[in-house]
Design a protein around this motif. Structure first.
Motif, mmCIF file in Angstrom:
data_model
loop_
_atom_site.group_PDB
_atom_site.id
_atom_site.type_symbol
_atom_site.label_atom_id
_atom_site.label_comp_id
_atom_site.label_asym_id
_atom_site.label_seq_id
_atom_site.Cartn_x
_atom_site.Cartn_y
_atom_site.Cartn_z
ATOM 1 N N THR A 129 -30.997 -88.478 12.008
ATOM 2 C CA THR A 129 -31.807 -88.705 13.213
ATOM 3 C C THR A 129 -32.406 -87.417 13.770
ATOM 4 O O THR A 129 -33.021 -87.429 14.843
ATOM 5 N N HIS A 156 -34.367 -90.379 21.844
ATOM 6 C CA HIS A 156 -35.699 -90.922 22.125
ATOM 7 C C HIS A 156 -36.495 -89.998 23.034
ATOM 8 O O HIS A 156 -37.691 -89.780 22.825
ATOM 9 N N LYS A 161 -38.607 -91.209 19.011
ATOM 10 C CA LYS A 161 -38.166 -92.202 18.022
ATOM 11 C C LYS A 161 -37.091 -93.090 18.645
ATOM 12 O O LYS A 161 -36.178 -92.591 19.307
ATOM 13 N N ARG A 162 -37.230 -94.374 18.419
ATOM 14 C CA ARG A 162 -36.298 -95.351 18.992
ATOM 15 C C ARG A 162 -35.384 -95.879 17.884
ATOM 16 O O ARG A 162 -35.847 -96.457 16.902
ATOM 17 N N TYR A 163 -34.089 -95.671 18.064
ATOM 18 C CA TYR A 163 -33.122 -96.137 17.079
ATOM 19 C C TYR A 163 -32.330 -97.319 17.628
ATOM 20 O O TYR A 163 -32.145 -97.456 18.844
ATOM 21 N N GLU A 176 -34.323 -96.770 12.502
ATOM 22 C CA GLU A 176 -35.381 -96.494 13.456
ATOM 23 C C GLU A 176 -36.195 -97.767 13.687
ATOM 24 O O GLU A 176 -36.557 -98.470 12.734
ATOM 25 N N LYS A 178 -39.578 -99.422 14.590
ATOM 26 C CA LYS A 178 -41.003 -99.119 14.615
ATOM 27 C C LYS A 178 -41.755 -100.361 15.070
ATOM 28 O O LYS A 178 -41.305 -101.485 14.882
#
Length: 478
Positions: A129, A156, A161-163, A176, A178
């Motif tokens: 990450t 984030h 980036k959103r996990y 991740e 998207k």
């Protein structure tokens, strides 16, 4: 067709099932199934014995959708057997740990790997990450999922980036998220059966006031939504920020909060033909001609019902899919001074109240209108009245009376020993009626007596999505 199996010693025994409800909610971590097992009164067909700790596996049209551990079961007088099973993420909610500063400087994937190894939770290979989280201080007993949620939020903020963390095929995964190129379309008159569209300004702010720093040298800023103020009047959100900030940084923060809170809030509840890929956190495209509504919503909660060959789903949709705001704890919380949320450790009568409240965790049965706490049962307000009476404080009976006691304080000013009130938990009273009460024990957590017994749970959206959604306010009575 739906299939439920009991997994034992490498083999799978099919469980004859009448109905399965498969559900989940954003930031609630685990998904669960509630299954009603077929019962043949003749005794000719006996379903396999399912007990707590067993692994069950659910398939729909031959594809595995859920694998988890049985944690609750019940049997009625008629012989009806029901079980509730949760996937692996439930272990992130049930287990707590105090890691101190040992997670500082670690990437989200490294934190997840450490937790999985410490608690023997099966996991897939996690992606790198990238971002090293400078401060992930865990100096109070914290649910493992809350630790990971802080890590996801910090990652984030730094990388955009959103996990997401989830359970699939018996292992924990991190991927991740998207923006999907293709979204499922839900259209009334086609696959949508019914809907309820709600607009509200109950949670709206037209003015945000923030204060930072100490009392000797405070920094205060105010930002206003002029258009909203003209339309709705003054609806102020006040927040005391624990960390030190200059005026520019504090104003930027206030503007961000105002952007999130201004305007009319919209939610959409729908009933639809089932789509097994539509789960909480994902986007759907909605078309309702009567409302002239054609836009993207996000799934906050999903509940899929399977019975024979039938599959329907109930969804609660929201406009955004933002992470909740979570402030990092500071070392001060361990020593009893103000923590990140403004909450302090209990002293004096507050300490007595908190100690007494926590001593009943797991030992009480909920009974609506009940007051016999000493005898082992009661309701939420009966519990709070009993606990405070031990310290010579009379709260009176019922939440309607208790909500009038003391004075309302800002959420950020909450202290252990305060009362925390919730609204809308009893549907027939309406969405804004005070209907539950608990006792604040530590930052963002309280003890209350509810339908599942006496438990310590979060009261903010970051620590408990159900109670956070129903949170009303804090009152100080000591």
């Amino acid at each position: 067709m739906m299939e439920l199996f009991l997994v034992q010693a490498g083999s799978m025994l099919e469980i004859p099932t009448e109905k399965i409800v498969w559900s989940g909610q954003r930031f609630q971590a685990a998904r669960k199934i509630e299954a009603t097992i077929f019962y043949d009164k003749s005794g000719y067909h006996n379903p396999p014995q399912v007990i707590e700790g067993n692994t069950v596996l659910f398939k729909w049209k031959g594809v595995e959708k859920f694998r988890g551990t049985v944690m609750d079961r019940s049997r009625s007088k008629s012989g009806m057997i029901s079980i509730v099973a949760f996937d692996l993420l439930q272990y992130f909610l049930l287990n707590k740990e105090l890691y101190g500063s040992s997670l500082n400087g670690k990437r989200l994937n490294e934190v997840a790997l450490r937790i999985c190894k410490d608690f023997e939770i099966p996991h897939a290979a996690f992606p790198n990450t990238s971002h090293k989280i400078k401060t992930l201080l865990v100096d109070t007993e914290t649910a493992l999922y809350d630790i990971l949620l802080r890590g996801m939020i910090q990652t984030h903020k730094a990388t955009k980036k959103r996990y997401a963390i989830y359970s699939r095929l018996g292992k924990v995964h991190i991927n991740e998220l998207k923006k999907a190129d293709i979204q499922w379309i839900l259209e009334f008159g086609q696959n949508m059966i019914d809907y309820n569209y709600t607009t509200s300004i109950q949670e709206t702010a037209t003015k945000v006031k923030m204060r930072a720093g100490d009392d000797a040298k405070p920094v205060t800023v105010t930002v206003v939504d002029d258009k909203g103020k003209k339309q709705f009047g003054v609806l102020q959100h006040y927040e005391k920020v624990s960390e030190k900030m200059n005026e520019a940084a504090l104003k930027a923060r206030a503007n961000k909060v105002l952007a999130e809170k201004k305007g009319t809030k919209r939610t959409l509840d729908i009933e639809s033909l089932g789509i097994a890929d539509v789960t909480s956190g994902l986007a759907v495209y909605v078309k309702i001609a009567d409302l002239r509504l054609t836009r993207t919503f996000f799934v906050d909660t999903d509940s899929h019902t399977f019975s024979g060959s039938s599959h329907t789903m109930s969804l609660k949709l929201i406009e955004t899919n933002d992470y909740p705001e979570v402030e990092e704890p500071t070392a001060a919380t361990a020593s009893g001074s103000a923590g990140a949320s403004g909450t302090t450790q209990a002293t004096g009568k507050a300490a007595e109240v908190v100690k007494a409240a926590k001593s009943y965790i797991g030992d009480l049965t909920y009974k609506y209108g009940g007051k016999n706490i000493a005898g082992g049962s009661g309701d939420c307000s009966g519990f709070t009245k009993f606990i405070y009476q031990k310290s010579g404080i009379n709260l009176g009976d019922g939440t309607a009376n208790q909500v009038k006691k003391g004075r309302q304080i800002a959420t950020s000013e909450a202290q252990a020993g305060d009362l925390v009130f919730f609204k809308g938990t009893i549907e027939e009273r309406g969405p804004n009626a005070i209907s539950h009460v608990g006792i604040v024990t530590r930052p963002n957590y309280c003890v209350s007596l509810g339908s599942s017994g006496c438990k310590e749970h979060g009261y903010t959206k970051a620590t408990n999505s159900y109670w956070g959604k129903h949170f009303a306010h804090i009152r100080r009575v000591l």
